[in-house]
Structures are given as structure tokens and as C-alpha cells.
Design a protein around this motif. Sequence first.
Motif, short mmCIF file in Angstrom:
data_model
loop_
_atom_site.label_atom_id
_atom_site.label_comp_id
_atom_site.label_asym_id
_atom_site.label_seq_id
_atom_site.Cartn_x
_atom_site.Cartn_y
_atom_site.Cartn_z
N LEU A 115 42.92 56.04 37.76
CA LEU A 115 42.54 57.30 38.41
C LEU A 115 42.56 57.17 39.93
CD1 LEU A 115 39.64 58.67 36.16
CD2 LEU A 115 42.06 59.30 36.16
N THR A 116 42.18 56.01 40.43
CA THR A 116 42.21 55.80 41.88
C THR A 116 43.65 55.88 42.40
OG1 THR A 116 40.25 54.38 41.78
CG2 THR A 116 41.62 54.19 43.73
N ALA A 117 44.55 55.22 41.69
CA ALA A 117 45.96 55.25 42.11
C ALA A 117 46.52 56.66 42.04
CB ALA A 117 46.77 54.30 41.24
N ASP A 164 34.02 47.01 38.56
CA ASP A 164 34.04 48.45 38.81
C ASP A 164 35.36 49.07 38.36
OD1 ASP A 164 32.86 50.89 40.01
OD2 ASP A 164 34.54 50.69 41.41
N GLN A 165 36.45 48.31 38.52
CA GLN A 165 37.75 48.85 38.16
C GLN A 165 37.91 49.03 36.65
OE1 GLN A 165 40.05 49.77 40.50
NE2 GLN A 165 38.44 49.32 41.96
N ALA A 166 37.01 48.45 35.86
CA ALA A 166 37.13 48.54 34.41
C ALA A 166 36.37 49.74 33.83
CB ALA A 166 36.62 47.26 33.76
N ARG A 167 35.78 50.57 34.67
CA ARG A 167 35.11 51.78 34.17
C ARG A 167 36.14 52.68 33.49
NH1 ARG A 167 32.95 53.86 39.54
NH2 ARG A 167 32.42 55.71 38.33
N GLN A 168 35.73 53.33 32.41
CA GLN A 168 36.66 54.12 31.60
C GLN A 168 36.29 55.60 31.65
OE1 GLN A 168 37.54 52.55 27.67
NE2 GLN A 168 36.80 50.53 28.30
N PHE A 169 37.33 56.45 31.66
CA PHE A 169 37.17 57.90 31.73
C PHE A 169 38.05 58.54 30.66
CE2 PHE A 169 36.08 56.25 35.80
CZ PHE A 169 35.13 57.09 36.36
N LYS A 170 37.63 59.69 30.20
CA LYS A 170 38.41 60.50 29.27
C LYS A 170 38.68 61.85 29.93
CE LYS A 170 36.32 62.37 25.78
NZ LYS A 170 35.62 62.52 24.50
N GLY A 171 39.95 62.25 29.99
CA GLY A 171 40.22 63.50 30.66
C GLY A 171 41.68 63.88 30.71
N THR A 229 52.47 51.60 44.27
CA THR A 229 51.79 50.77 45.28
C THR A 229 50.29 50.71 45.02
OG1 THR A 229 53.46 51.29 46.94
CG2 THR A 229 51.34 50.46 47.72
N TYR A 230 49.69 51.87 44.76
CA TYR A 230 48.24 51.90 44.52
C TYR A 230 47.87 51.22 43.21
CZ TYR A 230 47.90 55.19 48.41
OH TYR A 230 47.94 55.78 49.66
N LEU A 231 48.71 51.37 42.20
CA LEU A 231 48.44 50.69 40.94
C LEU A 231 48.47 49.18 41.10
CD1 LEU A 231 50.42 52.86 38.36
CD2 LEU A 231 47.95 52.53 38.45
N GLN A 232 49.46 48.68 41.87
CA GLN A 232 49.53 47.24 42.11
C GLN A 232 48.33 46.74 42.89
OE1 GLN A 232 53.36 46.94 44.03
NE2 GLN A 232 54.41 46.43 42.11
N SER A 233 47.89 47.54 43.87
CA SER A 233 46.71 47.17 44.65
C SER A 233 45.47 47.11 43.76
CB SER A 233 46.50 48.17 45.78
OG SER A 233 45.31 47.89 46.48
N SER A 234 45.32 48.11 42.88
CA SER A 234 44.17 48.12 41.97
C SER A 234 44.23 46.95 41.01
CB SER A 234 44.14 49.44 41.19
OG SER A 234 43.97 50.53 42.06
#
Length: 658
Positions: free
Chosen positions: A28-30, A135-142, A209-214
Motif C-alpha cells: 500500500l505504501t508503494a 511494521d511493513q508486515a501489517r495486513q489490510f483488506k480492501g 522503485t517503491y516496492l523494492q525500497s519497501s
Amino acid sequence: MKSASSLLQDLLQTLPHLRPQIYFKASLTALSHAMEDLVLVGKDKPLVIANFQQERFYRQESRRYRRIAQRTNQVYVLAARESDFAAVSVPYVTIPLDPKDDLAQEWHLIIIGQKYAACIVALEFASPVDAAALDQARQFKGIWTFDRQVSMVAAGLLLDKILVYRPELAAAVKRSQKRYGLSSKVLPGVESDRILEIDARLFTDRLVTYLQSSQYKQLKAYRTITKKERNERLINLITTAIRSSLKPEEVFQITVRELGQLFSPCRCLLYPYQVSEVPAPIDYEWVAFDFPAMKGENWSLATHPLFQAALVGDRSLAISDTAQDLGIRADPQLSSQLERWQIRSCLLVPIRYQGIWLGILELHHCGDSAYVWSDSEQALVEAIATSVGVALIQAQAYRNLETLNQQLAALERTQSNLIAIVGHELRTPLSTIQICLESLVSEGEMPPEMQQSMLQTALTDLERMRRLIQDFLTLSRLEAGSMRWQIEPISLQVSLDLVLGSLKERLSVQPIPQIVLELPPELPLVQADGEGLIEVLTKLLDNACKFTKPDGKVTIRAQVINLETELVTSVSSQRKLKLQRMLEVIIADTGRGIEPNQLEAIFQRFYQEEGFLRRTIGGTGLGLAICRQIIQKLGGEIWATSGGKNQGSEFHFTLVIA
């Protein structure tokens, strides 16, 4: 103030054909950053609505949203307030949420432009235990989509919820709805499949790029947490071993095994160490496959002057390359030893407790390459060494405390039994004697036969009191070592005749079981004290008669046996076995028997099978304790055997043949 429900629930209810997906926070961040970049690089002035859940998450992106606000004046930011979020001076609208609102659990980013539309509407449903590290392992449904119809419906629904918190924004919200044609309902004529007028390549490149950074941050977090978990698991494992076993041997074995597997060196050693003592052979070692084992070797780097000086300061000693260390190279003998055991790098950690040397922990890296010990690794091994030191002291203290507790418990039992039994055994005959004497005094016309019976009863209980006091004095003198022994050759047959004559005379007024002698015709003499042997025979036969019914039988047997005894020579201090001829005496009865688990307990002081207030047969529980003391003083052993309740019993004792 609080909105009625979550945006995701409202959106799925309005557009039931939507199917929510599962996203990690990293994804989601990426996606959010790639969508925001469309605003930052584009010329459109879109509507931007972002929900950050918590104010602290918003503050990480506040500078980014200041840049977005320079591109468009239609920016709304929502977050659950934690400080002064409502009073933040920024070029966009802030909406502080109630922390209990469902919106505070959701992640929203909605962008409505003239040429494109996109939205993320997601609800958090699972968080890791260690949220700070993972923190990056938090899960969301949407939902995430570029569908204009979905994005416009989501924007309309969210603007309605904003008005619940900020009703004064009604005019501004109405202008936004009119400008972008928004509604919280599905409107006819809105093309959901229109072609997006965005730079797809730009979006894709930014997203990757953002996915690789995450992913990099997540991997780094996982490495950190894995290393932390590994170290904590080891310390917890050793601490648990210390608490559960209190046996230093088990703690040592677990320590060397777990440390060896944790660092994956070729070898881990743990051995006791005292500065002034010669090192003992190594008992505790973990060694990797294909490397030589040092268990049983007389080895201790700590004794070498080169290492001893550093260890005396209660500091660990790390050598990354023994082949390049100038101090080691200057000592050919030490270099040869390290080369023999293939030790290229080593870590020595002292095990001490309050300044007392207890042992050494050694880790070896072998092979051709050197190994640099990090500060964290040294700190971990030092912490484990401290735990091991505590374990050693704790185990020693526990053993001392356990011994003391056993002594105190035995003393307490002795005291309680002494008070209870003596009180009962003294009070009962005293009461009988008192009644008999008072009756003789008060009843002047009592018949002579009755007077004689009263006197006989008083004399019997007086004898019972005398034996009680005599037993206490005898046991006290035996345990104090103040008995005077006259050891001489004695005939068992003669001693038995004396005991049986006295026994029949004492028990003449009551029926006794049949007593049978099954002795060999020629019995050898035994080395014994006459009074002591008679005391043992009297008490064993008394017990046999008391616990056997009158129609039962008591059998006395004897046999010569050869026993192996262990002798220590005075010259060489070596132990040798020697055969010694002994006479074994067995007194067997057909009485009530003894439970197998009580065969040793019956020789304890004050032991009684029945409670002293409930027993049917009198006694102090000192007889067998006295017998064991006497027989052991005479160089023999005494024990009992029985098949159990109502199976009869046999008492055996041995004496040295003269």
C-alpha cells in the motif's frame, strides 16, 4: 464525534460487484507513493483525499503533502489526533478523527482528476506482535483501482463522512462535489472503462522503485528481529534450564550446544577454572562435523600468561586471527597447539560471580579464514557466562539449602514425634498406676485377690515406663558414641536362651505365638557385645510376638555367609575387595507384614505404622532404630523383607564370626 461505519463497508455495499484483496503495508505504501507522484509530476489539479489512520503516520508524509498542496488546492487529510493535529497550519484541510472511529483503522487515498481517477480504500485487519520491528508486515483488506466510477463513489462517501467531523466545510465540499461530479451513489453515464490519460511507464517505474525500497526495509527488519529472537531464545533457553534443573551438568551441556549452533564455529568449550589450580580435562564440548574433538584433553587457554593478564580484569578476550597475532606468533608452543586444533579465531569469556572465578567459555573458529567477533556477539556470550555463573552459585546454594531443610525437617519430625509419643506413652501408664494406687488407698475392704491384681497392673505399667526411658537413654548414648562396648566371642545359642526365657516370663500372662528355633547344630561364635546382642534379639522378638497373632508362628534361623567388603590400603590408597565370613540371623513371623515401600522407613526413629493415637499395639518407634545402631556398631547390617500386608515379615542381621 464519530462516523456511522467504515468507508470500505459503505463502498462494498454501494458497489457489491467489488471484490476486496489482501495487501501488506509495504504494498500500500508503494501504491500510494506512485499515485501521489502522478499528482506531483502532472499538470492536472485533482481532488486528493488521504486518510493516514494515526497522526504519527501522517507526520512521516507531511512534507510530501505540502508539495502536493502546491499542485492543487483540493487536498483533505484525515488522521486520528494524538496531539495538536487539528491546529496544524498547513495549506490543506485537516480532519482529526475520533481514535475509536472505524476510519482510524482504514487506509484511504482517493485522487479524482480530469484525466484520471484512482483510489485505495483498505481496512487493517491484522498486525504483527512486534509492530515496531515488523511494521511493513501489517495486513489490510480492501480495494485499489483506477476505475473512475469506483473512485468517484468512494470520494463522495468520504466527503460525506468529513462533513460529520467538519460541518463548517459544507460549502467547500459542495463545490468539490460539483466541480468533480461526485456522488455517494452510482450515477448513470459515468464511464468506468474510459482510457486513463496517465504516464503508465512513469507510474510503473515509480511503483517498482517503491516496492523494492519497501522490500529492502522489510528484509532489514526481518534480519534484525531474527537476530534478536535468536539471541533472546538462547538466553531464555539457558535461563529456563537453570530454573528447571538446578543441575550444573545440564546447564553446561545446553550452553555449549546452543552457543555452538548459534555462532556456527567449529567448537564451543566450557570448563571449570581456578587461577591457582591445574585445569581439569574438558567435559563439556560442542564440535562441528569433521573437526577434532577436545573432550577429555587437559586444555585451557586461560592459564597461558598471554591470556591470563587480560582475563584477570574480568573482561572477555577476542582474537580474530591467531595466525597474525604477534603475541601468539612469539610463542612457538602456543602456536603449535592452536595449529594442531585448527583454531584460527577464538573468544574467551570468564565465568565469574562476585569476583570468584568459576570457569571459562571458549568459542573457536577453525579453518583457513579468520573471524572478527562483533561487540554484540561478545556481549551475548558475556551475558550467557553471567547466567552460567549464577547457575553454579544457585545450584550450590540450593544443595546447601536442601541439606539444611532436610536436617531441619528431620529435627522437627523428631521433636514432634518425641513430644507426641512420649506424652502418650508416659501419660497412659501413669494414669493406670494412679488409678490402681488410689483404689488400694481408698478401698480398705478390697479383697486380697483384687489388691494383688491392682499391684500387678501397676508394676506392669511401671515396667513399661522403665523400658521407655531406657530406650531413650540407649538411643541417645548410641548416637552420641558414648556406649562402652565389650567385644568378645559370644554364642548366639546362649544369648537366644537368655532372651527367650526372659520373654516367656514377661509375656506369661498373655498368649504368644509359637517360637521355633531352626539353628544348625554347630553355630560359630560371633564377635559382639553381649548386652548389645541381647538388646537386639529382645527387641526383634518382642516385635515379632506383638505383631503376630497367638495362633501364628515365629521362626529363628541362622546361616554362615560370605560377604564382599571394600578395603582401602594405607600405602597406595587403592580400594580392594575382601571376602569376610559373617553369621546371618533371620527372625521370621507370620504376622501383619510390612508394605514394600516402608521396609527402610521402619528403621527410622519414632517410626510407627499406625498413628500413635490410633495404634492397637504400644511402643515408641525406637526399637528398630536402636537395633540398627547396635548392629552397625558391631560391624554388621540389618534389614527387613516382606511380601506386603498380612504376608508376614523377616528381619535379617549379620555379625562378624569370631
